[in-house]
Design an enzyme around this catalytic site. Structure first.
Site, PDB file in Angstrom:
ATOM      1  N   LYS A 266      23.633 -11.086   0.678  1.00  0.00           N
ATOM      2  CA  LYS A 266      25.067 -11.404   0.703  1.00  0.00           C
ATOM      3  C   LYS A 266      25.760 -10.732   1.883  1.00  0.00           C
ATOM      4  CE  LYS A 266      25.122 -11.925  -4.325  1.00  0.00           C
ATOM      5  NZ  LYS A 266      25.370 -11.180  -5.567  1.00  0.00           N
TER       6      LYS A 266
ATOM      7  N   HIS B 188       6.507   6.604  10.938  1.00  0.00           N
ATOM      8  CA  HIS B 188       5.936   6.451   9.607  1.00  0.00           C
ATOM      9  C   HIS B 188       5.277   7.788   9.290  1.00  0.00           C
ATOM     10  CE1 HIS B 188       4.214   4.942   6.095  1.00  0.00           C
ATOM     11  NE2 HIS B 188       3.266   4.162   6.561  1.00  0.00           N
TER      12      HIS B 188
ATOM     13  N   ARG C  64       0.817  -1.195   0.000  1.00  0.00           N
ATOM     14  CA  ARG C  64       0.000   0.000   0.000  1.00  0.00           C
ATOM     15  C   ARG C  64       0.861   1.260   0.000  1.00  0.00           C
ATOM     16  NH1 ARG C  64      -5.156  -0.623   1.407  1.00  0.00           N
ATOM     17  NH2 ARG C  64      -4.674  -2.684   0.675  1.00  0.00           N
ATOM     18  N   THR C  65       1.779   1.328   0.931  1.00  0.00           N
ATOM     19  CA  THR C  65       2.644   2.503   1.049  1.00  0.00           C
ATOM     20  C   THR C  65       3.509   2.648  -0.203  1.00  0.00           C
ATOM     21  OG1 THR C  65       2.698   2.230   3.441  1.00  0.00           O
ATOM     22  CG2 THR C  65       4.442   3.547   2.470  1.00  0.00           C
TER      23      THR C  65
ATOM     24  N   ARG D 181      11.811   1.696   3.817  1.00  0.00           N
ATOM     25  CA  ARG D 181      11.067   0.998   4.867  1.00  0.00           C
ATOM     26  C   ARG D 181      11.946  -0.132   5.369  1.00  0.00           C
ATOM     27  NH1 ARG D 181       5.225   0.762   5.728  1.00  0.00           N
ATOM     28  NH2 ARG D 181       4.858  -0.689   7.427  1.00  0.00           N
TER      29      ARG D 181
END
Lengths: 309, 309, 309
Positions: free
Chosen positions: C82, C131, C53-54, C103
């Protein structure tokens, strides 16, 4: 074409089909003319099951119209995992996009989703249900290759029982003057419901278990894949699948102008040696998905714009 | 450069390399000049194994040229899972795109794929095979940092046995007046075949197990990662890897102008304290992938356009 | 707004918030005016945990400004596997992009990452941390729906203990003349630290275990999800969650102009029958993420351009 959404090929009249195919032909002939046509359009991609080919084709189509996509990505990483309903998901994403393409494993989901959104929605396959843009590109390929869709003899071969593609194609072909021959093993014949629909529509239909007798009459041979999963026994699968494969020898009795189509991906249904012949139209068929989807998106976006004004 | 595809760095002459690097330098100096240069181009991304870095770099490159991508996504969700051959996959996707970038785990797959398509194809790594755009960006970084590619002394250190990057770079450096020093543990020395190729090309090559003696002579030190997986024993790995790590103390004997490069990602090969020094060019090196790939795509797309006319 | 990065909502003064919301309102009123505003901008998407969504909202935002994205994709397929550090990853990707959205599951990672890069970085959620763009779109929705952010009575209901969204919103609301009522089961009350911050800021705060008594006073009711995982026992979860669900009956005592919000996805917190009422603003709220993120990106890109000159 005055539809708001495209949910099933059945909703398309002969005039609708012709309008989309004519527009696709125009676009294919002069792609530069539409390069900036929808440069402000975002197409929302909601693929609840993977289908790379279809997704890439839609993505190419909107980008060739100057637009872009916003892609929900895989279901694994989406709000769906948190238990969100499909109705909520499409209502959120319609806020991002000017049109939506939905693929979902549940039959009927495209119809349901279309009732919740105000932007155009295109069904890109809903389970055993519909996949109307595949049908449109099949028709486009047939029309281009065989010079029109009337007075044609078309053979459709392979898995006719489970093949969604085939049911949809057969159905829409009833709008045209086409003789349809279905070739399959006994266990993979057309389902009764499809046969019923075809008869109701007055279609000229015959069924065969063998390609040989009918091959010389065909203008088009549409081959589909027989899936291993349909057979409990590996040997039975191999024996049966082997009989419905095409190679140069098979095609010796065919008309020189026979058009061979396949929705792809193929496995062994068509021998690679056919690829180099003039019969082979399956890669062209895949490529035709682009102008056909461009035409469709163009028309739906135009309709939506008209409604908004 | 008159190549249709870029499959291996070996196909690049000195003149080809210089043409790409010159173009890249022009673009880096004035990116605004090419911002709309390929605004109608779609680049098909076919990554049959993950390689985020390379993919993002190609994606950035085509977008900085005004174009866009169509991405096959991960193999898990593609037709490949249904058993489609690579030849079929590339032939379908070339119908969507104006050029293709292919990464595939099987050595030789890029060469094979290039024979089936009419659009330019760039190899972005095929197993133990080639990864020519990495080599080009390495050369570009070296040339910019050391002011030319002739009369240079270059040290290449780390895993020289399995490191595809290193083999390709060493090979192409033979086109220039470069002294090459290879530094590695005994068990990870250059493979005999690569050493043979270098001698055949008349390269000035020496091998060492220790950086110390040669460090003061170097203009460039190219560090690569020694992978844990190469060693049966964790302690042996730690002991050996530890000897081929770089920190401020290691570099005390180095020339002030020494250029330190690394293809990234790094783990412990280069201490973070080096990042702030003038030696560090590895982030710049990664960033250089963009103008180099822009230059390459520009030239291949131009060639294709010319061929089409 | 003169910030270089947006890491936490706490860094935003009342004037900053108003500047972003004003710009968002301008953009929403006339999106065509900014259609080409950042046509040379690439936004790097680094989502170390899924958040479709974001991500779609940011992607839509930059594309509606004429720009495009380069997406790191999922962590499974990236260099992170890695063993690359976050600092290295962001330093490589800043070479591709004009701004970054990050994020990451680790609290504090956005702050750390922002210290390594020269391009603007937006925190799109860091673990239990911040957020801030969710907070901005919540404020925007409230302001539009309730005609301003002063002299408001806001109820916030559901999981107030773990809900990052709620803590951030409550915090920023202290910049405005807003009475805050918190409604939750005893076990999911606001954490002491948040309550402390609110009191320090002089906020007008009251806590309740029941919506009924306070409902008639509310201008806005912000509902959040109570997660099954928070309860050891399924029956206890059902009993408690059931008390914090909203349906038409619940809202009988509400003001006609009550605005109901929810960060989505919802599960059972708000009955579908509410969707059709004038109270429902949660889909609008999700859609508002686009103009708000457009405004924010526009301002950060402008600041960066100014700094570069």
């Amino acid at each position: 074409m005055r539809h708001e959404h495209l949910v099933t090929a059945k909703q398309l009249s002969r005039a609708d089909v012709e309008a989309v195919l004519d527009r696709a032909a125009e676009i294919a002939a002069n792609p530069a003319a539409v390069r900036e046509r929808h440069s402000d359009a975002l197409l929302g991609l909601l693929f609840f099951e993977p289908s790379t080919r279809t997704k890439m084709s839609f993505e190419t189509a909107i980008k060739r119209l100057g637009g872009d996509v916003v892609d929900m990505g895989s279901v694994d990483s989406s709000s769906v995992k948190k238990g969100e309903s499909l109705a909520d998901t499409v209502r959120v994403i319609e806020g991002y996009a000017d049109a939506l393409v939905l693929r979902h494993p549940r039959q009927g989901s495209a119809q349901m989703a279309s009732e919740f959104v105000d932007v155009p929605l295109v069904n890109a396959g809903d389970g055993a249900g519909h996949h109307p843009t595949q049908t449109l590109l099949d028709l486009y390929t047939m029309r281009e290759a065989a010079d029109g869709l009337d007075d044609l003899t078309v053979g459709i071969m392979g898995d006719l029982k489970y093949g969604r593609t085939v049911h949809s194609l057969a159905n829409v072909l009833t709008n045209f003057d086409v003789r349809q021959h279905f070739v399959s093993p006994e266990s993979l014949k057309l389902p009764r419901s499809v046969r019923y629909d075809l008869h109701e529509a007055g279609a000229k239909v015959r069924e065969h278990t063998d390609l040989e007798t009918i091959l010389p009459e065909l203008d088009v041979l549409y081959v589909t894949r027989i899936q291993r999963e349909r057979f409990p026994d590996e040997n039975e699968y191999r024996a049966i699948a082997g009989e419905y494969q095409i190679d140069e020898e098979t095609l010796e009795q065919a008309d020189d102008d026979l058009v061979v189509m396949h929705p792809l991906p193929r496995v062994d249904e068509i021998a690679p040696e056919i690829d180099e012949t003039d019969h082979a139209r399956y890669f062209e068929q895949a490529h035709n998905g682009v102008p056909v989807r461009m035409a469709l998106l163009d028309m739906l976006l135009e309709n939506a714009r008209g409604d908004a004004e």
